[in-house]
Design a protein around this motif. Structure first.
Motif, PDB file in Angstrom:
ATOM      1  N   HIS A   1       0.856  -1.192   0.000  1.00 34.02           N
ATOM      2  CA  HIS A   1       0.000   0.000   0.000  1.00 34.02           C
ATOM      3  C   HIS A   1       0.887   1.236   0.000  1.00 34.02           C
ATOM      4  CE1 HIS A   1       0.830  -0.590   4.297  1.00 34.02           C
ATOM      5  NE2 HIS A   1       0.566   0.679   4.478  1.00 34.02           N
ATOM      6  N   GLY A   2       0.273   2.427   0.004  1.00 34.28           N
ATOM      7  CA  GLY A   2       1.013   3.647  -0.288  1.00 34.28           C
ATOM      8  C   GLY A   2       1.448   4.496   0.872  1.00 34.28           C
ATOM      9  N   HIS A   3       1.443   3.964   2.097  1.00 38.43           N
ATOM     10  CA  HIS A   3       1.955   4.758   3.213  1.00 38.43           C
ATOM     11  C   HIS A   3       3.463   4.960   3.080  1.00 38.43           C
ATOM     12  CE1 HIS A   3      -1.601   4.189   6.195  1.00 38.43           C
ATOM     13  NE2 HIS A   3      -1.602   5.402   5.680  1.00 38.43           N
ATOM     14  N   GLU A   4       3.941   6.105   3.639  1.00 43.88           N
ATOM     15  CA  GLU A   4       5.358   6.437   3.530  1.00 43.88           C
ATOM     16  C   GLU A   4       6.254   5.392   4.181  1.00 43.88           C
ATOM     17  OE1 GLU A   4       7.152   9.649   2.191  1.00 43.88           O
ATOM     18  OE2 GLU A   4       5.549   8.785   1.018  1.00 43.88           O
TER      19      GLU A   4
ATOM     20  N   VAL B   1      11.026  -4.584 -11.994  1.00 39.78           N
ATOM     21  CA  VAL B   1       9.600  -4.267 -12.054  1.00 39.78           C
ATOM     22  C   VAL B   1       9.062  -4.128 -10.637  1.00 39.78           C
ATOM     23  CG1 VAL B   1       8.968  -6.718 -12.137  1.00 39.78           C
ATOM     24  CG2 VAL B   1       7.347  -4.997 -12.985  1.00 39.78           C
ATOM     25  N   ILE B   2       8.127  -3.202 -10.470  1.00 39.08           N
ATOM     26  CA  ILE B   2       7.461  -3.001  -9.177  1.00 39.08           C
ATOM     27  C   ILE B   2       5.968  -3.200  -9.385  1.00 39.08           C
ATOM     28  CG2 ILE B   2       6.972  -1.388  -7.303  1.00 39.08           C
ATOM     29  CD1 ILE B   2       9.609  -0.010  -7.872  1.00 39.08           C
ATOM     30  N   TYR B   3       5.380  -4.146  -8.660  1.00 40.39           N
ATOM     31  CA  TYR B   3       3.949  -4.416  -8.717  1.00 40.39           C
ATOM     32  C   TYR B   3       3.288  -3.806  -7.489  1.00 40.39           C
ATOM     33  CZ  TYR B   3       5.309  -8.086 -12.057  1.00 40.39           C
ATOM     34  OH  TYR B   3       5.829  -8.785 -13.124  1.00 40.39           O
ATOM     35  N   GLY B   4       2.122  -3.177  -7.698  1.00 40.15           N
ATOM     36  CA  GLY B   4       1.432  -2.606  -6.551  1.00 40.15           C
ATOM     37  C   GLY B   4       0.097  -2.001  -6.916  1.00 40.15           C
ATOM     38  N   PRO B   5      -0.655  -1.516  -5.919  1.00 43.33           N
ATOM     39  CA  PRO B   5      -1.965  -0.900  -6.155  1.00 43.33           C
ATOM     40  C   PRO B   5      -1.849   0.385  -6.964  1.00 43.33           C
ATOM     41  CG  PRO B   5      -1.600  -1.388  -3.816  1.00 43.33           C
ATOM     42  CD  PRO B   5      -0.292  -1.544  -4.495  1.00 43.33           C
ATOM     43  N   ARG B   6      -2.925   0.765  -7.613  1.00 41.47           N
ATOM     44  CA  ARG B   6      -2.907   1.965  -8.455  1.00 41.47           C
ATOM     45  C   ARG B   6      -2.570   3.211  -7.649  1.00 41.47           C
ATOM     46  NH1 ARG B   6      -7.739   3.751 -11.627  1.00 41.47           N
ATOM     47  NH2 ARG B   6      -8.862   3.186  -9.725  1.00 41.47           N
ATOM     48  N   LEU B   7      -3.205   3.378  -6.498  1.00 41.61           N
ATOM     49  CA  LEU B   7      -2.984   4.593  -5.714  1.00 41.61           C
ATOM     50  C   LEU B   7      -1.539   4.673  -5.229  1.00 41.61           C
ATOM     51  CD1 LEU B   7      -4.067   7.139  -4.415  1.00 41.61           C
ATOM     52  CD2 LEU B   7      -4.862   5.761  -2.480  1.00 41.61           C
TER      53      LEU B   7
ATOM     54  N   ARG C   1      14.760   3.664 -13.916  1.00 38.99           N
ATOM     55  CA  ARG C   1      15.432   2.575 -13.203  1.00 38.99           C
ATOM     56  C   ARG C   1      14.510   1.391 -12.917  1.00 38.99           C
ATOM     57  NH1 ARG C   1      20.225   4.674 -11.043  1.00 38.99           N
ATOM     58  NH2 ARG C   1      20.834   2.476 -10.896  1.00 38.99           N
ATOM     59  N   THR C   2      13.223   1.508 -13.275  1.00 36.04           N
ATOM     60  CA  THR C   2      12.290   0.412 -13.010  1.00 36.04           C
ATOM     61  C   THR C   2      11.064   0.556 -13.892  1.00 36.04           C
ATOM     62  OG1 THR C   2      11.139  -0.790 -11.252  1.00 36.04           O
ATOM     63  CG2 THR C   2      11.021   1.606 -11.193  1.00 36.04           C
ATOM     64  N   THR C   3      10.199  -0.447 -13.855  1.00 28.97           N
ATOM     65  CA  THR C   3       8.900  -0.426 -14.539  1.00 28.97           C
ATOM     66  C   THR C   3       7.814  -0.630 -13.496  1.00 28.97           C
ATOM     67  OG1 THR C   3       9.856  -1.358 -16.558  1.00 28.97           O
ATOM     68  CG2 THR C   3       7.459  -1.536 -16.284  1.00 28.97           C
ATOM     69  N   LEU C   4       6.762   0.219 -13.535  1.00 28.39           N
ATOM     70  CA  LEU C   4       5.662   0.116 -12.585  1.00 28.39           C
ATOM     71  C   LEU C   4       4.501  -0.644 -13.220  1.00 28.39           C
ATOM     72  CD1 LEU C   4       5.657   3.731 -11.046  1.00 28.39           C
ATOM     73  CD2 LEU C   4       6.931   1.717 -10.315  1.00 28.39           C
ATOM     74  N   GLN C   5       3.947  -1.602 -12.489  1.00 30.97           N
ATOM     75  CA  GLN C   5       2.846  -2.428 -12.988  1.00 30.97           C
ATOM     76  C   GLN C   5       1.742  -2.459 -11.933  1.00 30.97           C
ATOM     77  OE1 GLN C   5       2.702  -4.146 -16.119  1.00 30.97           O
ATOM     78  NE2 GLN C   5       0.566  -4.235 -15.450  1.00 30.97           N
ATOM     79  N   THR C   6       0.580  -1.884 -12.246  1.00 30.44           N
ATOM     80  CA  THR C   6      -0.524  -1.867 -11.285  1.00 30.44           C
ATOM     81  C   THR C   6      -1.229  -3.216 -11.257  1.00 30.44           C
ATOM     82  OG1 THR C   6      -2.068  -1.002 -12.947  1.00 30.44           O
ATOM     83  CG2 THR C   6      -0.893   0.599 -11.581  1.00 30.44           C
ATOM     84  N   VAL C   7      -1.841  -3.505 -10.110  1.00 30.32           N
ATOM     85  CA  VAL C   7      -2.547  -4.770  -9.920  1.00 30.32           C
ATOM     86  C   VAL C   7      -3.922  -4.493  -9.331  1.00 30.32           C
ATOM     87  CG1 VAL C   7      -0.437  -6.109  -9.586  1.00 30.32           C
ATOM     88  CG2 VAL C   7      -1.576  -5.080  -7.608  1.00 30.32           C
ATOM     89  N   ALA C   8      -4.806  -5.480  -9.441  1.00 28.54           N
ATOM     90  CA  ALA C   8      -6.154  -5.431  -8.887  1.00 28.54           C
ATOM     91  C   ALA C   8      -6.313  -6.573  -7.891  1.00 28.54           C
ATOM     92  CB  ALA C   8      -7.187  -5.527 -10.011  1.00 28.54           C
TER      93      ALA C   8
ATOM     94  N   ASP D   1      -6.883   1.175  -1.018  1.00 31.50           N
ATOM     95  CA  ASP D   1      -6.184   0.332  -1.985  1.00 31.50           C
ATOM     96  C   ASP D   1      -5.011  -0.398  -1.319  1.00 31.50           C
ATOM     97  OD1 ASP D   1      -6.183  -0.762  -4.461  1.00 31.50           O
ATOM     98  OD2 ASP D   1      -5.286   0.947  -5.496  1.00 31.50           O
ATOM     99  N   SER D   2      -5.312  -1.157  -0.288  1.00 29.80           N
ATOM    100  CA  SER D   2      -4.292  -1.860   0.496  1.00 29.80           C
ATOM    101  C   SER D   2      -4.464  -3.365   0.341  1.00 29.80           C
ATOM    102  CB  SER D   2      -4.414  -1.461   1.972  1.00 29.80           C
ATOM    103  OG  SER D   2      -3.455  -2.119   2.761  1.00 29.80           O
ATOM    104  N   PHE D   3      -3.340  -4.094   0.384  1.00 28.46           N
ATOM    105  CA  PHE D   3      -3.369  -5.529   0.126  1.00 28.46           C
ATOM    106  C   PHE D   3      -2.544  -6.315   1.141  1.00 28.46           C
ATOM    107  CE2 PHE D   3      -4.308  -3.798  -4.085  1.00 28.46           C
ATOM    108  CZ  PHE D   3      -5.363  -4.602  -4.492  1.00 28.46           C
ATOM    109  N   SER D   4      -3.003  -7.542   1.384  1.00 31.33           N
ATOM    110  CA  SER D   4      -2.167  -8.591   1.971  1.00 31.33           C
ATOM    111  C   SER D   4      -1.680  -9.466   0.821  1.00 31.33           C
ATOM    112  CB  SER D   4      -2.965  -9.422   2.978  1.00 31.33           C
ATOM    113  OG  SER D   4      -3.377  -8.629   4.074  1.00 31.33           O
TER     114      SER D   4
END
Length: 689
Positions: free
Chosen positions: A80-83, A100-106, A123-130, A154-157
């Motif tokens: 998730h997107g917390h600092e 590559v970095i996988y993560g939520p859209r937000l 330096r990387t590629t961002l890939q959003t997930v659902a 938009d938080s995940f386990s």
């Protein structure tokens, strides 16, 4: 079978889980999963500095292990997107690539802005997930994203499938059955993996000491509504900018109570813009008023939403409390609401901010009793529910201070996890998992990296210690003139700043002179080298360091203070007349080194006799003539300028008389040396060069 390079033995293949941050602390959550030749990162956060970290902006984990193994990094997972989970990624990308970095859209939308600012977008590629998406990382990791509930939208386990079994990594979570955004915890998916069999659970421990269930986020709505509705003047609300659900409710209440919203704080502006753009927050444009125009709106129709809930010195609310903000000044009719609780370590700064606001006459609403804040981390019953759903064979509590980890492990035992199947670990520890075992492996290097206000410069341990010494005991600066022959050619100049000492000015000067003399007598041979040129090669930095260490040791012993000591040496040409030192100096009780180094080479003589001629490159330099002298009088130095003023050093053949002032009335009445009877000991007298 796999080969262990450290032990030199064959061993059963195992999954290695290596936390680099987030244990025995709150923040900088960073974890590495390793199997075979594959490394996968899970989150990379930051933490706030403690009070003793002067000038430090953020604290990051030491990533030496990742830098040494960067070719093996296959990708990163963001929960998730917390600092404290994404704040360090942009900095780390300056030192190593992540494919590559996988993560939520937000979360990835917020990360994009950080990467643009740091200049590391390539330096990387961002890939959003659902929710329920499955991604493959390297040859050995398959990761499913399971929707959870937290204070961040938009938080995940994570369910991580590996060759040795499935690992559940909870990330930050609580079980909120009435989520603000309608996105419920996917408990069914957790139960699915629990039925299949979970090898190990790595679970959030932040509120492990708090009994019961964590209240839902929606429970703060009526209390915030009451305070906003009853306010006669402006309403100022501070909260975490990344608490999207809380911010959404505040905007909803502003509309309900007919108030226009002004936003303060860079992070608040950025997060709200991203959340509205992605549809996580709904608010009409006409609700917002530019902060420069907010004073045109009646107070009864104004709500200011800003950062500063943690008392950060540069945050908007902190500046307002000090009267430093250019647009907003506190009024006695203001109602200021702290819709957040202090992070451990920030309590004092938060309380100080509240006090300042109250002194300015504002009504401040804060504290647990007001019901205006709830945690985003589950309490003991939430943690029990997670254990019940996943039914893990092994259990490792993470994300929390030591007492939290201990309590969470006890909760695991109460839920049927055997004591021998639980580990309490620290940053850098290696958890080795096989289908039938859980053990600690050899640890890797772990620690902290401190970034200054620019977030570019690293504040190393030496710099931090010097800053702490400056803050606690002040600084002593020394200016010393030393010739390339290894002789002190002028009295040292000492200056104190911020040092509390019972020693008088004369004693400090004498101590400094003694330290310099001792170094020249006992260390000069090791610090200088005759290269055959006109002047020997001298390690001036070494000379300075020896003087600093010696004076520091004496001040610790005699005065019980440990200031930062800075010695600067002004080199003088070989053959410069020698400064004899003070005849009344207290005896030096330190043993000289066996190899006296430079003893006899332009060294001060304690019997008051003039120094022997000094030889430099085969030429003899006579003792100074009467036409080159230093006249010493007794003006008392101030408490901050302790020692004698600088002395002009004349060349051997010079005929100019240089006059300088030092301390002590006794020196004014000292008898001229030529008038003393033979054999009589000279009374108090400083150098006549």
């Amino acid at each position: 079978m796999a080969y262990n390079a450290r032990s030199g033995k064959e061993q059963e293949p195992c999954l290695r889980v290596i936390p680099l941050g987030g244990l025995h602390e709150i923040g900088k959550n960073t974890c590495v999963f390793e199997y075979g030749d594959d490394l996968m990162l899970v989150d990379a956060g930051l933490a706030f500095p403690s009070d003793g970290m002067h000038g430090v902006n953020v604290v990051l984990p030491d990533t030496s292990f990742l830098r040494e193994n960067q070719k093996r990094i296959r990708g990163m997972i963001v929960t998730h997107g917390h600092e404290d989970h994404i704040g360090g990624i942009a900095h780390h990308l300056k030192h190593f690539n992540i494919p590559v970095i996988y993560g939520p859209r937000l979360a990835l939308s917020m990360l994009t802005g950080k990467m643009d600012e740091a200049g590391v977008t390539d330096r990387t590629t961002l890939q959003t997930v659902a929710p329920r998406d499955v991604v493959k990382v390297g040859q050995h990791f398959s990761v499913e994203f399971i929707r959870n509930t937290h204070s961040m939208a938009d938080s995940f386990s994570l369910a991580i499938t590996t060759p040795v079994g499935t690992v559940i990594f909870t990330g930050d979570f609580k079980f909120d059955h009435t989520p603000v955004d309608g996105e419920h915890f996917d408990m069914a998916r957790l139960a699915h993996y629990g039925e299949k069999g979970v090898l190990c659970l790595f679970s959030d421990s932040t509120n492990a000491e708090v009994p019961g269930f964590c209240p839902p986020e929606r429970s703060v709505f009526p209390n915030l509504d009451r305070h906003i509705a009853n306010a006669d003047g402006r309403v100022i609300v501070t909260t975490f900018a990344s608490s999207i659900h809380r911010v959404s409710m505040i905007l909803e209440l502003a509309m309900k109570n007919g108030r226009k919203v002004g936003l303060l704080g860079r992070s608040m502006l950025n997060v709200i813009a991203k959340a509205r753009e992605l549809g996580y927050m709904r608010a009409p444009d006409e609700l917002f008023v530019p902060i420069k125009q907010i004073n045109d709106v009646p107070d009864r129709e104004t709500l200011l939403l800003m950062t500063g809930s943690q008392g950060e010195p540069l945050a908007a609310l902190s500046r307002i409390s000090r009267g430093d903000h250019p647009q907003v000044k506190v009024k006695t009719t203001d109602t200021i609401i702290f819709s957040a609780s202090p992070i451990p370590g920030n309590t004092i700064s938060v309380v100080n901010t509240i006090d300042k606001l109250m002194m300015l006459g504002a009504k401040v609403v804060y504290g647990k009793g007001e019901g205006i804040h709830v945690s985003g981390h589950g309490f003991q019953e939430d943690q029990k529910l997670m254990l019940a759903l996943t039914k893990p064979k092994f259990f490792v509590p993470v994300h929390g201070e030591h007492r939290m980890l201990v309590q969470h492990s006890k909760t695991g035992h109460s839920m049927g996890v055997p004591v021998n199947n639980t580990l309490i670990i620290e940053n850098g520890d290696v958890v080795e998992l096989t289908p039938d075992s859980l053990r600690k492996g050899d640890p890797v290097k772990a620690g902290i990296e401190l970034l200054d206000q620019s977030r570019n410069g690293i504040v190393d341990a030496r710099v931090l210690k010097e800053r702490q010494q400056l803050a606690e005991d002040g600084v002593v600066t020394i200016l010393s003139a030393i010739s390339t022959d290894g002789a002190m050619v002028a009295p040292p100049r000492v200056n104190l700043r911020g040092v509390v000492t019972t020693a008088d000015a004369r004693k400090m000067s004498l101590w400094t002179e003694r330290e310099i003399t001792w170094v020249l007598e006992n260390r000069w041979k090791q610090l200088s080298r005759n290269t055959g040129d006109k002047a020997p090669e001298v390690d001036w930095m070494g000379v300075q360091r020896e003087v600093e260490v010696g004076l520091g040791r004496r001040m610790r012993r005699e005065l019980q203070v440990e200031p930062l000591i800075l010695c600067l040496v002004q080199p003088a040409p070989g053959g410069t007349p020698t400064y004899k030192g003070r005849a009344d100096a207290e005896p030096d009780d330190r043993p000289a080194s066996r190899n006296r180094g430079g003893a006899g080479r332009g060294v001060v003589r304690r019997n008051g006799a003039p120094p022997a001629p000094v030889r430099t490159n085969g030429s003899s330099v006579a003792a100074p003539s009467k036409t080159t002298s230093v006249v010493i009088s007794s003006d008392v130095a101030t408490s901050t300028a302790v020692a004698t003023p600088a002395v002009a050093v004349a060349a051997p053949a010079a005929t100019t008389a240089v006059a300088t002032k030092v301390t002590s009335k006794a020196e004014k009445t000292a008898e001229p040396e030529q008038d003393m009877p033979a054999g009589r000991t000279r009374r108090r007298r400083s150098a006549a060069v």
